[in-house]
Design an enzyme around this catalytic site. Structure first.
Site, PDB file in Angstrom:
ATOM      1  N   SER A  14      72.364  92.347 -33.899  1.00 47.69           N
ATOM      2  CA  SER A  14      72.441  93.005 -35.362  1.00 47.69           C
ATOM      3  C   SER A  14      72.565  91.759 -36.667  1.00 47.69           C
ATOM      4  O   SER A  14      73.057  90.752 -36.451  1.00 47.69           O
ATOM      5  CB  SER A  14      73.831  93.694 -35.859  1.00 47.69           C
ATOM      6  OG  SER A  14      73.829  93.923 -37.088  1.00 47.69           O
ATOM      7  N   SER A  16      73.274  92.539 -39.914  1.00 48.93           N
ATOM      8  CA  SER A  16      74.069  93.281 -41.124  1.00 48.93           C
ATOM      9  C   SER A  16      75.232  92.389 -41.480  1.00 48.93           C
ATOM     10  O   SER A  16      75.395  92.103 -42.923  1.00 48.93           O
ATOM     11  CB  SER A  16      74.742  94.638 -40.626  1.00 48.93           C
ATOM     12  OG  SER A  16      73.656  95.461 -40.372  1.00 48.93           O
ATOM     13  N   THR A  61      75.207 101.776 -35.978  1.00 53.40           N
ATOM     14  CA  THR A  61      73.895 101.638 -35.158  1.00 53.40           C
ATOM     15  C   THR A  61      73.997 102.025 -33.873  1.00 53.40           C
ATOM     16  O   THR A  61      74.955 102.802 -33.356  1.00 53.40           O
ATOM     17  CB  THR A  61      73.574  99.968 -35.220  1.00 53.40           C
ATOM     18  OG1 THR A  61      72.288  99.649 -34.864  1.00 53.40           O
ATOM     19  CG2 THR A  61      74.758  99.002 -34.428  1.00 53.40           C
ATOM     20  N   LYS A  65      74.763 106.819 -33.700  1.00 53.01           N
ATOM     21  CA  LYS A  65      74.561 107.557 -35.025  1.00 53.01           C
ATOM     22  C   LYS A  65      74.434 108.937 -34.924  1.00 53.01           C
ATOM     23  O   LYS A  65      74.923 109.681 -36.040  1.00 53.01           O
ATOM     24  CB  LYS A  65      72.991 106.983 -35.455  1.00 53.01           C
ATOM     25  CG  LYS A  65      72.944 105.631 -35.944  1.00 53.01           C
ATOM     26  CD  LYS A  65      71.438 105.388 -36.484  1.00 53.01           C
ATOM     27  CE  LYS A  65      71.728 103.733 -36.780  1.00 53.01           C
ATOM     28  NZ  LYS A  65      70.289 103.430 -37.236  1.00 53.01           N
ATOM     29  N   GLY A 129      60.240 107.246 -29.336  1.00 55.85           N
ATOM     30  CA  GLY A 129      61.868 107.244 -29.203  1.00 55.85           C
ATOM     31  C   GLY A 129      62.555 108.312 -29.937  1.00 55.85           C
ATOM     32  O   GLY A 129      61.787 109.122 -30.962  1.00 55.85           O
ATOM     33  N   GLY A 131      66.014 108.744 -30.586  1.00 59.20           N
ATOM     34  CA  GLY A 131      67.445 108.485 -30.837  1.00 59.20           C
ATOM     35  C   GLY A 131      67.743 108.721 -32.392  1.00 59.20           C
ATOM     36  O   GLY A 131      67.129 109.385 -33.008  1.00 59.20           O
ATOM     37  N   SER A 133      67.915 106.669 -35.171  1.00 62.22           N
ATOM     38  CA  SER A 133      66.921 106.602 -36.199  1.00 62.22           C
ATOM     39  C   SER A 133      65.704 107.317 -36.191  1.00 62.22           C
ATOM     40  O   SER A 133      64.846 107.726 -37.402  1.00 62.22           O
ATOM     41  CB  SER A 133      66.527 104.903 -36.254  1.00 62.22           C
ATOM     42  OG  SER A 133      65.994 104.623 -35.121  1.00 62.22           O
ATOM     43  N   ARG A 153      60.754 109.257 -23.313  1.00 61.15           N
ATOM     44  CA  ARG A 153      60.563 108.870 -21.776  1.00 61.15           C
ATOM     45  C   ARG A 153      60.651 110.034 -20.830  1.00 61.15           C
ATOM     46  O   ARG A 153      59.862 110.191 -19.976  1.00 61.15           O
ATOM     47  CB  ARG A 153      61.564 107.827 -21.345  1.00 61.15           C
ATOM     48  CG  ARG A 153      61.426 106.317 -21.975  1.00 61.15           C
ATOM     49  CD  ARG A 153      62.411 105.558 -21.875  1.00 61.15           C
ATOM     50  NE  ARG A 153      63.885 105.990 -22.328  1.00 61.15           N
ATOM     51  CZ  ARG A 153      64.731 105.452 -22.278  1.00 61.15           C
ATOM     52  NH1 ARG A 153      64.959 104.428 -21.496  1.00 61.15           N
ATOM     53  NH2 ARG A 153      65.884 106.105 -23.054  1.00 61.15           N
ATOM     54  N   GLY A 231      60.384  95.839 -39.454  1.00 62.99           N
ATOM     55  CA  GLY A 231      61.682  96.796 -40.084  1.00 62.99           C
ATOM     56  C   GLY A 231      62.583  95.876 -41.125  1.00 62.99           C
ATOM     57  O   GLY A 231      63.428  96.631 -41.408  1.00 62.99           O
TER      58      GLY A 231
HETATM   59  N1  LIG Z   1      65.224  98.279 -39.774  1.00 58.77           N
HETATM   60  C1  LIG Z   1      66.024  99.088 -40.063  1.00 58.77           C
HETATM   61  O1  LIG Z   1      66.776  99.167 -40.843  1.00 58.77           O
HETATM   62  C2  LIG Z   1      66.467  99.890 -38.873  1.00 58.77           C
HETATM   63  C3  LIG Z   1      67.320 101.087 -38.932  1.00 58.77           C
HETATM   64  C4  LIG Z   1      67.555 101.848 -37.814  1.00 58.77           C
HETATM   65  C5  LIG Z   1      67.558 101.399 -36.490  1.00 58.77           C
HETATM   66  N2  LIG Z   1      66.481 100.301 -36.541  1.00 58.77           N
HETATM   67  C6  LIG Z   1      66.106  99.902 -35.059  1.00 58.77           C
HETATM   68  O2  LIG Z   1      65.635 100.839 -34.299  1.00 58.77           O
HETATM   69  C7  LIG Z   1      65.950 100.713 -32.740  1.00 58.77           C
HETATM   70  C8  LIG Z   1      66.521 102.098 -32.588  1.00 58.77           C
HETATM   71  O3  LIG Z   1      67.758 102.458 -32.997  1.00 58.77           O
HETATM   72  P1  LIG Z   1      68.665 104.028 -32.963  1.00 58.77           P
HETATM   73  O4  LIG Z   1      69.862 103.516 -33.620  1.00 58.77           O
HETATM   74  O5  LIG Z   1      67.662 104.793 -33.164  1.00 58.77           O
HETATM   75  O6  LIG Z   1      68.876 103.697 -31.392  1.00 58.77           O
HETATM   76  P2  LIG Z   1      69.165 104.863 -30.403  1.00 58.77           P
HETATM   77  O7  LIG Z   1      69.963 105.991 -30.882  1.00 58.77           O
HETATM   78  O8  LIG Z   1      69.789 104.258 -29.229  1.00 58.77           O
HETATM   79  O9  LIG Z   1      67.732 105.277 -30.040  1.00 58.77           O
HETATM   80  C9  LIG Z   1      66.697 104.768 -29.454  1.00 58.77           C
HETATM   81  C10 LIG Z   1      65.669 105.454 -28.463  1.00 58.77           C
HETATM   82  O10 LIG Z   1      64.840 104.709 -27.977  1.00 58.77           O
HETATM   83  C11 LIG Z   1      64.434 105.049 -26.532  1.00 58.77           C
HETATM   84  N3  LIG Z   1      64.431 104.252 -25.711  1.00 58.77           N
HETATM   85  C12 LIG Z   1      65.734 103.437 -25.326  1.00 58.77           C
HETATM   86  N4  LIG Z   1      65.513 102.556 -24.620  1.00 58.77           N
HETATM   87  C13 LIG Z   1      64.288 102.666 -24.254  1.00 58.77           C
HETATM   88  C14 LIG Z   1      63.356 101.743 -23.245  1.00 58.77           C
HETATM   89  N5  LIG Z   1      64.132 101.171 -22.474  1.00 58.77           N
HETATM   90  N6  LIG Z   1      62.140 102.198 -23.290  1.00 58.77           N
HETATM   91  C15 LIG Z   1      61.658 103.472 -23.912  1.00 58.77           C
HETATM   92  N7  LIG Z   1      62.493 104.059 -24.703  1.00 58.77           N
HETATM   93  C16 LIG Z   1      63.544 103.650 -24.876  1.00 58.77           C
HETATM   94  C17 LIG Z   1      65.416 106.621 -26.407  1.00 58.77           C
HETATM   95  O11 LIG Z   1      64.513 107.577 -26.671  1.00 58.77           O
HETATM   96  P3  LIG Z   1      63.781 108.371 -25.376  1.00 58.77           P
HETATM   97  O12 LIG Z   1      65.492 108.519 -24.536  1.00 58.77           O
HETATM   98  O13 LIG Z   1      63.590 109.677 -25.979  1.00 58.77           O
HETATM   99  O14 LIG Z   1      62.819 107.859 -24.595  1.00 58.77           O
HETATM  100  C18 LIG Z   1      66.458 106.209 -27.265  1.00 58.77           C
HETATM  101  O15 LIG Z   1      66.950 107.486 -27.819  1.00 58.77           O
HETATM  102  C19 LIG Z   1      66.749  99.582 -32.954  1.00 58.77           C
HETATM  103  O16 LIG Z   1      66.099  98.463 -32.422  1.00 58.77           O
HETATM  104  C20 LIG Z   1      67.427  99.327 -34.108  1.00 58.77           C
HETATM  105  O17 LIG Z   1      67.731  97.836 -34.384  1.00 58.77           O
HETATM  106  C21 LIG Z   1      66.266  99.517 -37.300  1.00 58.77           C
END
Ligand SMILES: NC(=O)c1ccc[n+]([C@@H]2O[C@H](COP(=O)([O-])OP(=O)(O)OC[C@H]3O[C@@H](n4cnc5c(N)ncnc54)[C@H](OP(=O)(O)O)[C@@H]3O)[C@@H](O)[C@H]2O)c1
Length: 251
Positions: A14, A16, A61, A65, A129, A131, A133, A153, A231
């Site tokens: 992170s 932040s 994060t 979420k 994905g 999740g 976000s 997946r 991002g």
């Molecule tokens: N730039 C920004 O302001 C910002 C804001 C928010 C988030 N982000 C970034 O976005 C990313 C996701 O955040 P999130 O909070 O949404 O996380 P999250 O809730 O954990 O969701 C991520 C999703 O990615 C998929 N995933 C996880 N591991 C994987 C793998 N090994 N291979 C393929 N797919 C995989 C999963 O979906 P499936 O199970 O459906 O495959 C999971 O639900 C992070 O890198 C975070 O830092 C950036």
């Protein structure tokens, strides 16, 4: 002391804390601090609030979420429609902490994306994905009248799987957004499982990952002449929106 922080697990990736610590120093907000609170499970948020009565706001994060919503007293209409919260505002009501959830990812994503659309009409987008976000991304695209295809997946809950992503789907959907952590530091050589050879200069690739700024996913797009969006801009926009929410006396 006005205390702010980030909850999630793990938090090694992170930015932040660094962002807000620099902001507080730059703006001489000497009574403010921002810390990382790595919670091994989301119900530890209750202990955290009790431990720090001076907590005014939290960011949320990976991976909480959506899960965090059940610990909140209220959420605003937008985060309710999205189904995910990445900002919590803590106030006192009748002497007790009152936790309200908001979503600033949607604001950050929309504002970071719009300049790259440049008035162009995009018919369809692919969201990698499913999740927290991805929900904010899906919400914004729906509002912009862009049709979305979710990819996960498992291929469950309304999504297709990576093996279902045909060349036609990639050709027809000119916006592809990575909302997975695949390619995030330290695993910077990894990238989502996509047929990159079908990308063209009319594609736009948006990676929510901000560390590194140029991910392997974006590099693949750049090599094929796509517009690419990292991002970092979204990160700054969502952080400033969080700050606005924490300081708005009317919320
Ligand atoms: N730039 C920004 O302001 C910002 C804001 C928010 C988030 N982000 C970034 O976005 C990313 C996701 O955040 P999130 O909070 O949404 O996380 P999250 O809730 O954990 O969701 C991520 C999703 O990615 C998929 N995933 C996880 N591991 C994987 C793998 N090994 N291979 C393929 N797919 C995989 C999963 O979906 P499936 O199970 O459906 O495959 C999971 O639900 C992070 O890198 C975070 O830092 C950036």
């Amino acid at each position: 002391m006005r205390r702010f922080g980030l909850i999630g697990y793990p938090l090694g990736h992170s930015f932040s804390k660094q962002y807000f610590t620099l902001k507080f120093a730059r703006e001489s907000l000497l009574n403010c601090r921002y810390d990382n609170y790595e919670l091994e499970n989301p119900d530890l948020i209750i202990d955290l609030i009790q431990l720090h009565p001076d907590l005014c706001g939290l960011n949320v994060t990976i991976p909480y979420k959506t899960e965090v919503i059940k610990y909140l007293d209220s959420i605003d209409d937008e985060s309710s429609e999205i189904g995910a919260v990445n900002v919590i505002k803590v106030t006192l009501r009748f002497g007790k902490p009152f936790l309200k959830g908001y979503n600033s990812d949607a604001f950050g994503f929309r504002q970071a994306l719009l300049p790259f659309l440049d008035g162009r009409k995009i018919e369809g987008a692919i969201i990698l994905g499913s999740g927290g976000s991805s929900r904010a991304v899906n919400y914004v695209l729906r509002k912009l009248k862009i049709k979305t295809i979710g990819v996960s997946r498992s291929g469950g809950s309304g999504c297709i799987s990576y093996s279902d992503l045909t060349d036609k789907l990639i050709s027809d959907n000119k916006l592809i957004i990575n909302t997975t952590p695949v390619g995030m530091f330290p695993a910077v050589d990894e990238k989502p499982d996509l047929r990159y050879e079908y990308l063209t200069p009319s594609h736009i690739l948006f990676d929510l990952i901000y560390n590194p700024e140029l991910t392997s996913f974006l590099k693949e797009g750049k090599e094929r002449g796509c517009k690419i969006i990292g991002g970092l801009t979204m990160l700054h926009l969502q952080a400033e929106k969080s700050w606005e929410i924490w300081n708005d006396q009317n919320l």
